[in-house]
Design an enzyme around this catalytic site. Structure first.
Site, short mmCIF file in Angstrom:
data_model
loop_
_atom_site.label_atom_id
_atom_site.label_comp_id
_atom_site.label_asym_id
_atom_site.label_seq_id
_atom_site.Cartn_x
_atom_site.Cartn_y
_atom_site.Cartn_z
CB SER A 249 -9.91 -72.06 22.77
OG SER A 249 -10.05 -71.37 21.55
CE LYS A 250 -12.22 -68.59 27.47
NZ LYS A 250 -11.77 -69.60 28.37
#
Length: 481
Positions: A249-250
């Site tokens: 994820s980011k």
RNA sequence: GGCCCCGUCGUCCAGCGGCCUAGGACGCCGGCCUUUCAAGCCGGUAACGCGGGUUCGAAUCCCGUCGGGGCUACCA
């Protein structure tokens, strides 16, 4: 039967590398088996979907070299490849399912649901929908006032068993799967319905997607059966993880394909790297072409355990591609936009041609196209800034003044301003002064390029030109303390 | 918690019962080359989670255990 595969990105964000990897595997399988690769847009979430995201996603797929035979923008026999344009069809299927008793209207309000979920959890019961409205018969349901959703009636008791191409036999007992919503109260379809209807309508034969939707697969299978349609084969791909072992994820860094493009990754390198996450072309090969990958790919060979996305290895691979898979002119062409981005303005052709002399030397020194600008800064910019650390380390040493003066004098005598005569002059200088190459060349390097790290010196000076070189030497000498 | 998936060097992969004193790649360490930095070349480091079984023989098959992950919405 011709294999038909699809990738169905949701335009609620940019193109995630995980989505790109899934797209890549679908594409590889389709190309390997003479199949059809389809791009469909899953935009049932009208609130979060935007056409900007959609454009970026499609652009990213194209950039990676994943072309599609049917789908948005290219069209195809099914006309509409955007779910937002097919709501009527989903409502129709929903109605048919209700009519045959495979689905039912549920009048429970979100508040009631939340309340009952909480109670269930407290009592240690499964938190899913309790099936309250399932027992309403159709005329009874139709007489009830108020808004409703349509839920799928999971066959109970029941078990869904299927053979996943990467995981083998998987089974789910319907006891743990609640009667999920297929049409929301506003009449819009949920992902489960829209995705399944599309897979059926478009004749999808293989569904290769992330493992995160493995638990939803029994719903899709039951939905497909309720539509009396043939089931596709499923292949649940291992997830991409961050360094901490959790779903990528980011917060693990860049997850958007566009960011990789922006910092100067080559699509060929990303393609190659991504295909190695959960798959391999053979025992020894690491670098290979899309063509070779197509020749060798099979979903059945995909690994079932998750892969950690390693940006360091990706960078190494990118350097490999820049060095060994790009001609000098291809490199120049691809690097130019990045150099202009660095300078902040379009570069005049003369300036770029001047830089071209050292470009091959830069090519073997960069891992990212965005590094080209900084490496060529001394040629691209009129004024240079001295790298403070380089200045401190090199220019404060004893005798630098003398070296620079001698270099100015010797270099101004070089009639034929090319690499070899320049080298001769400077080698003569260190011999004459009886100093090491390091002592003699580093001050010249810092003076002219601003840094102790630069492309090879003689070529750099040659590209620079005599007058500019002498000016830089004088400027630097005047700044010595 | 429940359900499901997964488990070979730090990381990505090879291995699909004997060819394994476990192979390749990235990284890391050392050396060579060298005008800096890279690149290149040479060498090194490092793993079958654990415990049972099956078998003449297991990294490979089975069971258990431990560990990790995913899902558990009127998101997708």
């Amino acid at each position: 039967m011709t294999p038909r595969l699809r990738v169905a990105p949701s335009p609620t964000g940019l193109l995630h590398v995980g989505t790109a990897r899934a797209a890549l595997f679908n594409w590889l399988y389709a190309r390997r088996h003479g199949g059809v690769f389809i791009v469909r847009v899953d935009d049932t979430d009208r609130r979060r979907s935007t056409s900007e995201f959609e454009e970026k996603i499609l652009e990213g797929l194209r950039w990676l070299g994943l072309d599609w035979d049917e789908g948005v923008e290219v069209g195809g026999p099914h006309g509409e490849y955007r779910q937002s344009g097919r709501f009527e069809r989903y409502r129709e299927v929903g109605a048919q399912l209700v009519a045959k008793g495979a689905a039912y209207r549920c009048y429970c309000s979100p508040e009631e649901l939340a309340q009952r979920r909480k109670e269930a959890q407290r009592a240690g019961r499964p938190p899913g929908y309790d099936g309250r409205c399932r027992s309403l018969d159709v005329p009874e349901a139709e007489s009830v006032e108020g808004s409703y959703v349509v839920r799928f009636a999971m066959p109970r008791p029941g078990v869904t068993v299927f053979t996943d191409m990467v995981r083998g036999e998987v089974r789910f007992d319907h006891q743990v799967i609640d009667d999920f919503v297929i049409l929301r109260s506003d009449g819009s379809p949920t992902y489960h319905l829209a995705s399944t209807v599309d897979d059926v309508d478009y004749g999808i034969t293989h569904v290769a997607r992330g493992e995160d939707i493995l638990p939803s697969t029994p719903r899709h299978i039951q939905l497909t059966r309720a539509m009396s349609a043939p089931e596709p084969v499923y292949a649940h791909l291992p997830l991409l993880h961050g360094q901490d072992g959790r779903k990528l994820s980011k917060r693990h860094g860049a997850t958007d394909v566009g960011e990789y493009r922006q910092v100067g990754f080559l699509p060929e390198a990303l393609f190659n790297y991504l295909s190695l996450l959960g798959w391999s072309i053979g025992p020894e090969a690491t670098i290979f072409s899309p063509h070779q990958a197509v020749e060798a790919f099979d979903l059945a060979d995909v690994s079932s355990s998750p892969a950690v996305f390693d940006p360091v290895k990706l960078e190494w691979m990118n350097g490999e591609y820049i060095r060994n898979h790009l001609s000098i002119s291809e490199f120049a062409e691809r690097a130019r936009p990045y150099a202009e981005e660095f300078v902040g303005a379009p570069l005049a052709d003369e300036v770029w041609q001047q830089a071209a002399a050292v470009l091959p030397l830069v090519q073997e020194r960069v891992k990212l196209l965005s590094e080209v600008g900084p490496q060529l800064a001394f040629l691209l910019l009129e004024e240079i800034e001295y790298h403070p650390k380089s200045w401190r380390k090199v220019m404060r040493a004893q005798g630098v003044d003398g070296v620079l003066s001698q270099a100015i004098s010797d270099l101004s005598k070089v009639a034929d301003w090319r690499t070899e005569p320049i080298e001769q002059a400077l080698r003569g200088l260190i011999a004459e002064m009886g100093i090491s190459a390091r002592k003699g060349f580093q001050p010249v390097r810092v003076a002219v390029t601003g840094s102790s790290i630069s492309p090879p010196l003689f070529e750099s000076l040659a590209a620079m030109g005599r007058e500019a070189t002498l000016k830089r030497l004088r400027d630097a000498r005047s700044k010595l303390t």
